[in-house]
Design a protein around this motif. Structure first.
Motif, PDB file in Angstrom:
ATOM      1  N   SER A 174      -2.314   1.578  -7.773  1.00  0.00           N
ATOM      2  CA  SER A 174      -1.549   1.488  -6.507  1.00  0.00           C
ATOM      3  C   SER A 174      -2.030   2.495  -5.655  1.00  0.00           C
ATOM      4  CB  SER A 174       0.000   2.205  -6.781  1.00  0.00           C
ATOM      5  OG  SER A 174      -0.352   3.462  -7.936  1.00  0.00           O
ATOM      6  N   MET A 175      -3.489   3.178  -5.373  1.00  0.00           N
ATOM      7  CA  MET A 175      -3.682   3.936  -4.863  1.00  0.00           C
ATOM      8  C   MET A 175      -4.772   3.765  -3.683  1.00  0.00           C
ATOM      9  SD  MET A 175      -4.515   7.287  -6.296  1.00  0.00           S
ATOM     10  CE  MET A 175      -5.180   8.412  -5.136  1.00  0.00           C
ATOM     11  N   ALA A 176      -4.599   3.385  -2.283  1.00  0.00           N
ATOM     12  CA  ALA A 176      -5.051   2.756  -1.569  1.00  0.00           C
ATOM     13  C   ALA A 176      -7.098   2.709  -1.967  1.00  0.00           C
ATOM     14  CB  ALA A 176      -4.972   3.105   0.249  1.00  0.00           C
ATOM     15  N   LEU A 272      -5.223  -4.767   0.251  1.00  0.00           N
ATOM     16  CA  LEU A 272      -4.983  -4.287   0.921  1.00  0.00           C
ATOM     17  C   LEU A 272      -3.826  -4.097   2.167  1.00  0.00           C
ATOM     18  CD1 LEU A 272      -9.274  -5.063   1.936  1.00  0.00           C
ATOM     19  CD2 LEU A 272      -7.626  -2.554   2.074  1.00  0.00           C
ATOM     20  N   GLU A 273      -3.613  -5.698   2.534  1.00  0.00           N
ATOM     21  CA  GLU A 273      -2.474  -6.358   3.703  1.00  0.00           C
ATOM     22  C   GLU A 273      -1.087  -5.304   2.912  1.00  0.00           C
ATOM     23  OE1 GLU A 273      -1.628  -7.605   6.758  1.00  0.00           O
ATOM     24  OE2 GLU A 273      -3.671  -7.674   6.288  1.00  0.00           O
ATOM     25  N   TRP A 274      -0.759  -4.739   1.931  1.00  0.00           N
ATOM     26  CA  TRP A 274       0.232  -4.553   0.621  1.00  0.00           C
ATOM     27  C   TRP A 274      -0.070  -3.107   1.612  1.00  0.00           C
ATOM     28  CZ3 TRP A 274       0.160  -0.813  -3.561  1.00  0.00           C
ATOM     29  CH2 TRP A 274       1.649  -0.795  -3.732  1.00  0.00           C
ATOM     30  N   ALA A 275      -1.107  -2.412   1.231  1.00  0.00           N
ATOM     31  CA  ALA A 275      -0.946  -1.243   1.023  1.00  0.00           C
ATOM     32  C   ALA A 275      -0.834  -0.361   2.712  1.00  0.00           C
ATOM     33  CB  ALA A 275      -2.677  -1.108   0.953  1.00  0.00           C
ATOM     34  N   LYS A 276      -0.972  -1.605   3.690  1.00  0.00           N
ATOM     35  CA  LYS A 276      -0.421  -1.031   5.025  1.00  0.00           C
ATOM     36  C   LYS A 276       1.168  -0.714   5.359  1.00  0.00           C
ATOM     37  CE  LYS A 276      -3.952  -3.191   6.740  1.00  0.00           C
ATOM     38  NZ  LYS A 276      -5.312  -4.596   7.715  1.00  0.00           N
ATOM     39  N   THR A 277       2.004  -2.158   4.180  1.00  0.00           N
ATOM     40  CA  THR A 277       3.563  -1.735   4.361  1.00  0.00           C
ATOM     41  C   THR A 277       4.293  -0.563   3.672  1.00  0.00           C
ATOM     42  OG1 THR A 277       3.383  -2.223   1.993  1.00  0.00           O
ATOM     43  CG2 THR A 277       3.023  -4.344   3.838  1.00  0.00           C
ATOM     44  N   TRP A 278       5.480  -0.253   4.388  1.00  0.00           N
ATOM     45  CA  TRP A 278       5.565   1.374   3.754  1.00  0.00           C
ATOM     46  C   TRP A 278       5.895   0.976   1.965  1.00  0.00           C
ATOM     47  CZ3 TRP A 278       6.362   5.052   6.608  1.00  0.00           C
ATOM     48  CH2 TRP A 278       6.414   4.815   8.632  1.00  0.00           C
ATOM     49  N   GLN A 279       6.040   0.387   1.966  1.00  0.00           N
ATOM     50  CA  GLN A 279       6.425   0.230  -0.440  1.00  0.00           C
ATOM     51  C   GLN A 279       4.828   0.410  -0.685  1.00  0.00           C
ATOM     52  OE1 GLN A 279       6.462  -3.643  -1.935  1.00  0.00           O
ATOM     53  NE2 GLN A 279       7.395  -2.828  -3.843  1.00  0.00           N
ATOM     54  N   GLY A 280       3.697   0.129   0.603  1.00  0.00           N
ATOM     55  CA  GLY A 280       2.448   0.135   0.171  1.00  0.00           C
ATOM     56  C   GLY A 280       2.228   1.814  -0.061  1.00  0.00           C
ATOM     57  N   TYR A 282       4.547   4.004   0.243  1.00  0.00           N
ATOM     58  CA  TYR A 282       5.220   5.239  -1.101  1.00  0.00           C
ATOM     59  C   TYR A 282       4.468   4.867  -2.136  1.00  0.00           C
ATOM     60  CZ  TYR A 282       8.879   5.957  -4.374  1.00  0.00           C
ATOM     61  OH  TYR A 282       9.795   6.197  -5.384  1.00  0.00           O
ATOM     62  N   PHE A 283       3.956   3.706  -2.180  1.00  0.00           N
ATOM     63  CA  PHE A 283       3.423   3.927  -4.345  1.00  0.00           C
ATOM     64  C   PHE A 283       1.640   4.651  -3.786  1.00  0.00           C
ATOM     65  CE2 PHE A 283       6.136   0.340  -5.435  1.00  0.00           C
ATOM     66  CZ  PHE A 283       6.637   0.484  -6.003  1.00  0.00           C
TER      67      PHE A 283
END
Length: 432
Positions: A174-176, A272-280, A282-283
């Protein structure tokens, strides 16, 4: 009248839990595999319903719903039912469905062999308790404590394995920080190499097919005078075909590695795209939190094992005492401990159920097949029931003393401290 109303509340909640287990079963586990036997579906949903009812009774104990004697009665009935499922019904049908998939087992042999497998399970289940200090010597052979203690060993082991793996794997997933930096150009370059390799494989396989066809045609057409020349040509063609096959084998191995690398690159790009979202984001924050939790849990488990230590107070009461005595805050400990305990237990219940169901779904998809799906579902129901019974054993320590009494009364004279130490040992080994 009170018992009737309380029983009606429990019955309605069990119907809701049963429906939830049935919907999960149909929507998730039936997604790719058809479970033809309705009995398997009923067993899974009923076990799920009984497991959720135990958590419901814990919450009812904290907030004071139902009469105390009624809660005790429903605790006893629920425990006997889930123990019957875990020790009698599910193991029996696991043996039954194993046997009906074996070709040489005739229908007349199934019942006696199933009974034999179940008796073997009972023997192994009973012997499981011998190495562990589970009970005080005064407990009888057929007491409920004997069954709960052995179910608890298996369930706590499963919980510790899942918790140890999850504590380390969740931050990683879950961590970027752990996402490998990959550009779109890198992914396209890998895909281009993969396509070129596939074209080379196709071209060499065409050459092999043409060489085989030409070799057969050349050997069947020709004069006897040229027999020696044809044999030499035949050997040369065989050597060429063998060489081409070796090259194809090497290219196919390369294509497999390129495919995995290309898939991983696309997966990293999606992360990487998901990590840029608010959900990403948050996680990602949750990942940092669980990283600290993982380090703390490994440390405290090591301390508990080395010094043979088990906490005597629940986290809520301990936190309240710190606020009252160290910080000098004037708060109502009884009032707030009840509400915070309700919130804490509710979070534990929700995350435990959700986490286990997701894990069971992944496990089912990984190993199930058309023949083994019924057996796998029954094994998952067995693991699920043991996991939730063990959750009640371990959850007792997270509750204030006044709310532990019902669990202690229902489960009997168990060595609760042993299960916490056993959990620490398995958790530490798995996380490391």
């Amino acid at each position: 009248m009170g018992y009737l109303e309380d029983s009606l509340i429990i019955l309605v909640s069990q119907i809701i839990f049963f429906s939830g287990g049935w919907v999960f079963f149909v929507k998730k586990l039936f997604k790719n595999y058809e479970i033809h036997h309705r009995l398997v579906q009923l067993i899974f949903a009923f076990t799920f319903s009984l497991s959720c009812t135990m958590f419901e009774l814990i919450i009812f104990e904290i907030i004071g719903i139902l009469d105390s004697s009624s809660r005790y009665l429903h605790w006893i009935v629920g425990l006997y039912l889930i123990l019957f499922m875990l020790i009698v019904a599910i193991p029996f049908y696991i043996g039954y469905y194993i046997l009906i998939n074996i070709r040489f087992v005739t229908p007349n042999m199934i019942r006696p062999l199933t009974t034999g497998i179940w008796l073997l399970f009972i023997y192994l289940f009973w012997k499981l308790g011998d190495p562990f200090p589970l009970l005080s010597p005064k407990q009888g052979i057929l007491s409920i404590e004997q069954a709960i203690s052995r179910v608890g060993v298996i369930g706590v082991t499963v919980m510790a394995l899942l918790s140890g793996f999850g504590a380390v794997n969740y931050p990683y997933s879950s961590m970027a920080y752990f996402i490998r930096q990959v550009s779109n150009a890198d992914a396209l370059a890998l895909e281009k190499r993969l396509l070129q390799t596939m074209d080379m494989i196709l071209a060499k396989k065409k050459r092999i097919a043409l060489s085989k066809r030409g070799s057969k045609a050349g050997f069947s057409i020709g004069s006897p005078a040229g027999l020696w020349g044809m044999l030499r040509s035949k050997n040369t063609e065989s050597d060429n075909i063998w060489q081409l096959k070796q090259e194809v084998s090497a290219l196919e191995e390369l294509s497999r590695h390129l495919f995995l690398e290309a898939h991983d690159a696309r997966d990293q790009l999606a992360r990487l795209e998901w990590a840029k979202t608010w959900q990403g984001k948050y996680f990602n924050c949750l990942g940092y939190f669980f990283s600290l939790y993982c380090v703390w849990k490994i440390f405290i488990s090591t301390v508990n094992i080395v010094f043979d230590r088990v906490g005597k107070k629940d986290p809520v009461t301990k936190g309240m005492e710190i606020l009252v005595h160290w910080l000098g805050m004037n708060i109502d400990v009884t009032f707030w401990s009840q509400h915070i305990s309700f919130f804490l237990v509710g979070c534990i219940v929700i995350t435990s159920i959700r986490g286990l169901l997701l894990t069971l779904t992944k496990f089912f998809y990984a190993i199930s097949s058309s023949k083994s799906s019924n057996i796998i579902v029954l094994i998952l129901a067995q693991i699920m029931g043991m996991h939730f019974v063990s959750s009640v054993l371990l959850m007792r320590m997270n509750m204030p003393p006044e709310y532990r009494m019902i669990i202690t009364q229902v489960l009997g004279d168990l060595q609760f401290n042993f299960y916490h130490r056993w959990f620490d040992v398995i958790f530490l080994s798995q996380s490391l």
